[in-house]
Every structure is written in structure tokens, then in C-alpha cells.
Design an enzyme around this catalytic site. Sequence first.
Site, short mmCIF file in Angstrom:
data_model
loop_
_atom_site.label_atom_id
_atom_site.label_comp_id
_atom_site.label_asym_id
_atom_site.label_seq_id
_atom_site.Cartn_x
_atom_site.Cartn_y
_atom_site.Cartn_z
N LYS A 1 0.84 -1.19 0.00
CA LYS A 1 0.00 0.00 0.00
C LYS A 1 0.88 1.24 0.00
CE LYS A 1 -4.09 1.87 0.61
NZ LYS A 1 -3.82 2.70 -0.55
N LYS B 1 4.49 1.54 9.13
CA LYS B 1 3.31 2.32 9.53
C LYS B 1 2.04 1.45 9.52
CE LYS B 1 2.99 6.48 7.86
NZ LYS B 1 2.75 7.62 6.94
N LYS C 1 5.50 2.54 -2.68
CA LYS C 1 5.46 3.95 -3.06
C LYS C 1 5.87 4.04 -4.52
CE LYS C 1 4.74 7.81 -0.67
NZ LYS C 1 3.70 7.98 0.34
N THR D 1 -6.28 12.01 7.63
CA THR D 1 -4.93 12.18 8.19
C THR D 1 -4.94 13.24 9.28
OG1 THR D 1 -4.04 11.57 6.03
CG2 THR D 1 -2.49 12.47 7.62
N ASN E 1 -3.91 20.00 3.13
CA ASN E 1 -5.02 19.13 3.58
C ASN E 1 -4.87 18.74 5.05
OD1 ASN E 1 -5.80 16.03 4.03
ND2 ASN E 1 -7.31 16.97 2.70
N SER F 1 -7.91 4.62 4.33
CA SER F 1 -7.74 3.96 3.02
C SER F 1 -8.07 2.47 3.16
CB SER F 1 -6.30 4.12 2.52
OG SER F 1 -6.14 5.34 1.84
#
Length: 411
Positions: free
Chosen positions: A66, A90, A102, A185, A216, A344
Site C-alpha cells: 500500500k 506504519k 510507493k 490524516t 489538507n 484507506s
Amino acid sequence: MNSLVATSRNFRHAARLLGLDSKLEKSLLIPFREVKVECTIPKDDGTLVSYVGFRIQHDNARGPMKGGIRYHPEVDPDEVNALAQLMTWKTAVADIPYGGAKGGIGCAPGELSISELERLTRVFTQKIHDLIGSHIDVPAPDMGTNSQTMAWILDEYSKFHGYSPAVVTGKPIVLGGSLGREAATGRGVVYATEALLAEFGKSVSGLTFVIQGFGNVGSWAAQLIHEKGGKVIALGDVSGAIKNPNGIDIPALIKHRAAGGVLKDFEGVDVMDSKELLLHECDVLIPCALGGVLNRENAADVRAKYIIEAANHPSDPEADEILSKKGVVILPDIYSNAGGVIVSYFEWVQNIQGFMWDEDKVNMELQKYMMKAFDNIKSMCKTHNCSLRMGAFTLGVNRVARATLLRGWEA
């Protein structure tokens, strides 16, 4: 210190605390797969242009990989490798069944038209479609990408594999995106802050906050802190920094920004030097922007009591040591900013089940995951007599190492 060196250093420290076998330690650091592809597209004027796209898939011992896809002219392979590795730890800290990845494309999205961005995204998806998937690797938006980018990936991927909403997260709501994802987040940062402050008998209400970054994450964190009675006394973004010792009117500032205004033109505040922002006296400092902003040059002058790392890798290891000696409590990024990947995960779950949740359920589950993760970090701190950062790293690394061993990594 660059993010890959810093992340690897934290990993090795955690591996030593856990007493990991040296061969296992080495294997956990090496990415599972690195993919590099050429993406050639016709521009609107008919000329052909080529961009390099890539995906670094770090680990899949605990589930599908992810991580975000970024469009940026200076995509640094070392940084992306570090961020893929950080995602592995994480997701393990948050205890969601994912590994880390990533990727991105080396381009300047601001210089491309919408149709050029769409063509580029579709070509990139065509090149990597057999390496991603709802049970292989699930991309999400990152720097320079958004829900529209995810919609194009979903559509292009579905041409090869049939309708597959769970292949990406961070999608538009009408295409299976989750309610609450946009604020996730920032909301997770606030839940993490509440968990930490409760340890010291404090709450958000009545404390002073400084926020670096008003995108954001920073804007949602500021808004939620304001709603809970906290005073945001200084904040800044790329356009500059502002302060008001009595607290900035966050809802009015958000309206000002939405109307196209910049921070320094907002009424009722004083403009301040951006370099002073991180050193401003406050109870809680929340860096939400770039990595490496707290370093050996400025760490000694930080006057916050608590630092909540909402950005990825905002504190260099040297800064960590200086701040710890000063008694500053740092809540690490691999926990503090995990709210986005947790929601997510909720989006992915909803897509697989074909059953969508209301926003209250999303926020309630997010709070539950953030609180549980904090308790688990605390117990690792107790076991290994270490800082919160090492508590989080030992928690994440231990879970991935255990999953790797149980699956039979040498087979």
C-alpha cells in the site's frame, strides 16, 4: 540526513532492541520489487514526450502492499524507497493487513494539461497493471496526484481486469471512495494528540498549538483543534507565516483561503518570519509540511513541550537526540499520520464487501484504531525502555518480522 538513511537507522536500532537475526534484518530492509517504466505520450501540440514512472514495492508479508503515487519533477528514488519502507512499518503499527509501497512519475504536473495528465496516468497504469491489484498492491494519491488521478487508474485497470474499485483508494465518493477520507490524516493527528496528552493529564482544550503547513492535513488538524477548544496561535505555509497570541480564527481563515486569499492578508493576525514558526513558544508543535525541518541547526531552540509529527520524517535523528535531552516529547510520524492509510484500509474493505459506511462509523473506527495503536506503542516503550519513536518502530518491525518468519522466509 536523507530520509532513507534516517529510516534505515531507526529500523536498525529497533532490530537491535528486538534481537533480530542479522539475515532476517537484512531481508526486511531489501525491497520486494522495484519497477521502472518509460511512459511516452503525445502532448496536446502533437509532440511526443517521455517520462520515467516507477513503483517500489517494499514488503507483502502482512498483506497487499500500500502506498501513494506522486507526480513531481524531482522524484528521488532514495526518498521513495524510504517512504515505501516507512509504509511497511506504519501499516504494521496501525495493525492493518498491508505492507508498504510507493511510486510516482518524474513530471511537473502543473505544466501538463488535464488531458496530458490523463494520458500519462493511463499509460503508466498500462505498464504496471499486472503488478498492482486489490490483493497485490493498492496505490493512493500523494504529492501532485488526487482523487481524479485514482479515477483514471481505476478505469484503465478495469479495462484489463474487470470492474475493480479496490485497486486504488482515495477515489471520488461516486466511484467507491470512502466518506471521511479527505479529513482522515488530519483527524488521525488530532486523535493521536489526544492520546498523548491524556498520558500527561491534559487535553486539547486550553493548550496552545503551532502548525507548520496548511494544506489538507494542516487545515483539517487546525479546524478540529479549534473545535475542541485548542488555541492555534501560529501557523504557516509556503506563502508565509502568521501569529496571534489569543488564537487564530481558523474557520474564518479557511474561508479566506477558499476565496483565494493568502495567509499574510488575513485580518486579525501579525505576519511573522517563517523560520521562527518552528521555534515559536507553544504547548504543541505540529509539523505538517516537509521532511527534515527539525535538524541539529534549530532543534536546541525549539520551545514546544510536545511535537506531533504529521509530516513524513520532519525530525532528523540528530534533532531527535537534542529534543529528547531537552525533555520534549515527540510522537513519531509512523503513528501520528497513520489516519490516512487507516481510512484507506476502510475504503478498501468497503469496496471488497460492496457495502459502504456512513461518516460517523468511519471516524469512530479511526479513533478506535489510533487509540489501540497508541496503547500498543506504550507497552513496547515499557518492554524496551525506549522513546515513543523506538516504541513505534519496535512494534511495527516486530509484527512484520513475525509474519515473515511464520510464512517461512527462507523457504
